[in-house]
Write a protein that holds these residues in place. Structure first.
Motif, short mmCIF file in Angstrom:
data_model
loop_
_atom_site.label_atom_id
_atom_site.label_comp_id
_atom_site.label_asym_id
_atom_site.label_seq_id
_atom_site.Cartn_x
_atom_site.Cartn_y
_atom_site.Cartn_z
N VAL A 68 -19.34 32.56 85.39
CA VAL A 68 -18.50 32.68 86.59
C VAL A 68 -18.97 31.73 87.68
CG1 VAL A 68 -17.71 34.27 88.39
CG2 VAL A 68 -18.00 35.09 86.06
N VAL A 69 -20.29 31.75 87.97
CA VAL A 69 -20.78 30.96 89.12
C VAL A 69 -21.55 29.72 88.69
CG1 VAL A 69 -20.88 32.98 90.64
CG2 VAL A 69 -22.92 32.32 89.39
N PHE A 76 -25.22 27.23 93.96
CA PHE A 76 -24.04 28.03 94.31
C PHE A 76 -24.27 28.72 95.67
CE2 PHE A 76 -22.03 32.30 94.18
CZ PHE A 76 -20.70 31.90 94.17
N LEU A 80 -22.45 28.43 99.43
CA LEU A 80 -21.98 29.57 100.24
C LEU A 80 -22.57 29.49 101.65
CD1 LEU A 80 -22.23 32.62 97.81
CD2 LEU A 80 -20.18 31.53 98.68
N TYR B 28 -10.08 34.95 90.61
CA TYR B 28 -9.99 34.63 89.19
C TYR B 28 -8.61 34.05 88.84
CZ TYR B 28 -10.61 35.06 84.13
OH TYR B 28 -10.71 34.79 82.79
N SER B 43 -14.69 26.63 87.84
CA SER B 43 -14.98 28.03 87.55
C SER B 43 -14.78 28.80 88.86
CB SER B 43 -16.43 28.17 87.09
OG SER B 43 -17.29 27.78 88.14
N GLU B 44 -14.94 30.12 88.79
CA GLU B 44 -14.85 30.91 90.04
C GLU B 44 -15.92 30.46 91.01
OE1 GLU B 44 -14.57 34.96 88.24
OE2 GLU B 44 -13.64 35.43 90.15
N GLY B 45 -17.07 30.05 90.46
CA GLY B 45 -18.17 29.58 91.28
C GLY B 45 -17.84 28.32 92.06
N TYR B 48 -15.04 29.80 94.86
CA TYR B 48 -15.42 30.87 95.79
C TYR B 48 -15.97 30.33 97.12
CZ TYR B 48 -17.40 35.09 97.71
OH TYR B 48 -17.72 36.10 98.56
N PRO B 49 -16.91 29.35 97.09
CA PRO B 49 -17.38 28.82 98.39
C PRO B 49 -16.24 28.18 99.20
CG PRO B 49 -18.87 28.15 96.63
CD PRO B 49 -17.66 28.74 95.98
N VAL B 52 -14.40 30.95 100.89
CA VAL B 52 -15.20 31.40 102.05
C VAL B 52 -14.97 30.45 103.23
CG1 VAL B 52 -17.58 31.67 102.90
CG2 VAL B 52 -16.96 32.57 100.65
N PHE B 64 -9.29 43.77 100.49
CA PHE B 64 -9.66 44.31 99.18
C PHE B 64 -8.56 45.27 98.72
CE2 PHE B 64 -13.89 42.97 100.52
CZ PHE B 64 -14.37 42.42 99.35
N SER B 67 -8.20 47.21 91.67
CA SER B 67 -7.85 46.39 90.51
C SER B 67 -7.71 47.30 89.30
CB SER B 67 -8.95 45.36 90.30
OG SER B 67 -9.24 45.20 88.94
N LEU B 69 -8.73 46.70 86.50
CA LEU B 69 -9.94 46.56 85.68
C LEU B 69 -11.12 47.36 86.23
CD1 LEU B 69 -10.00 42.79 84.65
CD2 LEU B 69 -9.69 44.76 83.19
N PRO B 71 -13.39 47.31 89.56
CA PRO B 71 -13.86 46.99 90.92
C PRO B 71 -12.72 46.44 91.79
CG PRO B 71 -14.61 45.34 89.35
CD PRO B 71 -14.01 46.44 88.55
N ASN B 72 -12.80 46.71 93.10
CA ASN B 72 -11.77 46.19 94.01
C ASN B 72 -11.78 44.66 93.99
OD1 ASN B 72 -11.02 48.69 94.73
ND2 ASN B 72 -11.92 48.65 96.79
N ARG B 73 -10.60 44.09 94.13
CA ARG B 73 -10.50 42.64 94.18
C ARG B 73 -10.14 42.21 95.59
NH1 ARG B 73 -6.67 42.10 89.04
NH2 ARG B 73 -8.23 41.78 87.44
N LYS B 74 -10.60 41.00 95.95
CA LYS B 74 -10.24 40.48 97.26
C LYS B 74 -8.99 39.61 97.09
CE LYS B 74 -12.62 38.66 101.28
NZ LYS B 74 -13.76 37.88 101.73
N TYR B 76 -6.06 37.16 98.67
CA TYR B 76 -5.97 36.19 99.76
C TYR B 76 -4.52 35.93 100.16
CZ TYR B 76 -10.83 35.32 98.62
OH TYR B 76 -12.17 35.48 98.39
#
Lengths: 230, 109
Positions: A68-69, A76, A80, B28, B43-45, B48-49, B52, B64, B67, B69, B71-74, B76
């Motif tokens: 993922v990261v 990473f 951030l 995702y 990738s998500e990595g 994600y930054p 942010v 949030f 989900s 699946l 866990p809560n998803r954020k 946008y």
């Protein structure tokens, strides 16, 4: 007033239990490293929530956090840190006051209890039990403890990834910690006989209570405002 | 060696804004959509930054949501400023890509 950051942290602690051991270790290193930065504390907790969510979803897809990261967790986190919201001056001051009130308070309470035990064991329960001698030993160890605690926190957070992997870093940490601990013990042993002044124990207790209430109210209000507008 | 990351960074921000503009979505899904359009390396990595950063600049906002699946998803959303930025990006990209293509075609006709 409830602190919404604490509520979020509790939620995160609960969710984190569903992570695999490997993902949990990686995530802990990442969060500790983020704490070495000047990112806002509340935002770090939000990032933690999101990363836990990503890791849990990855687990459900039978993937590791590295897919993922990426493999370079430090890079990473640096991304951030570069892109996230930085602490304001007000938040920095609040954090400093928090450390002074809780860290300094703990040291003063230790001193008060130690003094009461010593006086009672020597003289019994007399009025002098309320007198707290402030020695050079206490002042030196107080300043050193605060500085070293800050130093240890900085070292651990900045080297969180290395501390997990490298034996040298772990060794350096243990040696450093031992030197500090012994150094503070020596300063008490040699300088405790030099008394600067004697104060009534109710004075630091009253100052601590006022400081605690003020810092708690300001801190909770600020964090709740942040949580509402986030 | 050609450093793709510098060129990717600014371009990806615009593309992420476009994906969020087209529908309210989460990390995702944004990544999957970008991959389906040819950004195969991300990738998500990677994103994600950038999410942010876009949120810090108030170009997107988030909330949030539960989900299926677990866990809560954020999720946008694009903001008004985000839409303005997206239009500027679209205009600039159109002009830039034409310019770069003309240069890259030099000597081929």
């Amino acid at each position: 007033m409830a602190n919404l950051e604490k509520t979020l942290r509790k939620e995160n602690n609960l969710s984190e239990k569903q992570l695999t051991k490997e993902n949990n270790l990686i995530l802990t290193d990442m969060i500790v490293y983020l704490h070495s930065s000047n990112l806002c504390e509340y935002d770090i907790e939000i990032i933690r929530k999101e990363l836990i969510g990503m890791a849990l979803e990855a687990q459900l897809r039978e993937e590791g956090l590295s897919t993922v990261v990426g493999e370079d967790y430090k890079a990473f986190c640096d991304e951030l840190i570069k892109n996230g919201r930085k602490k304001t001056s007000y938040e920095t001051v609040l954090e400093f006051l928090y450390v002074v009130v809780f860290g300094g308070g703990a040291l003063f309470f230790y001193e008060i209890i130690k003094n009461i035990i010593m006086v009672v064991s020597k003289k019994g329960l007399t009025n002098s039990v309320l007198d707290l001698p402030i020695s050079w030993g206490f002042v030196v160890s107080f300043v050193c403890a605060i500085l070293f605690a800050y130093g240890i926190f900085t070292f651990v957070s900045k080297n969180s990834f290395e501390l997990t992997d490298s034996k040298l870093h772990k060794f350096l940490f243990i040696v450093g910690f031992t030197i500090i601990f012994v150094g503070i013990g020596f300063s008490r042993y040699f300088f405790d006989r030099f008394i600067l002044s004697t104060i009534n124990i109710l004075i630091p207790i009253a100052i601590w209570i006022v400081g605690f209430i003020v810092v708690k109210i300001l801190s909770d209000k600020h964090l709740n405002d942040l949580a509402r507008t986030h | 060696m050609f450093d793709k990351s510098q060129l990717m960074r600014g371009t990806l921000e615009g593309c992420i804004l476009k994906v969020i503009f087209s529908e309210v979505t989460y990390g995702y899904e944004i990544m999957e959509k970008l991959k389906s359009f040819g950004f195969s390396d991300i990738s998500e990595g990677t994103i994600y930054p950038l999410l942010v950063r876009l949120e810090k600049k108030a170009l997107i906002s988030s909330e949030f949501r539960p989900s299926p699946l677990g866990p809560n998803r954020k999720y946008y959303f694009i903001t008004g400023d985000g839409e303005d930025m997206l239009h500027l990006f679209e205009e600039y990209w159109s002009s830039l890509s034409q310019t770069v293509n003309r240069i890259l075609n030099l000597g081929e006709n």
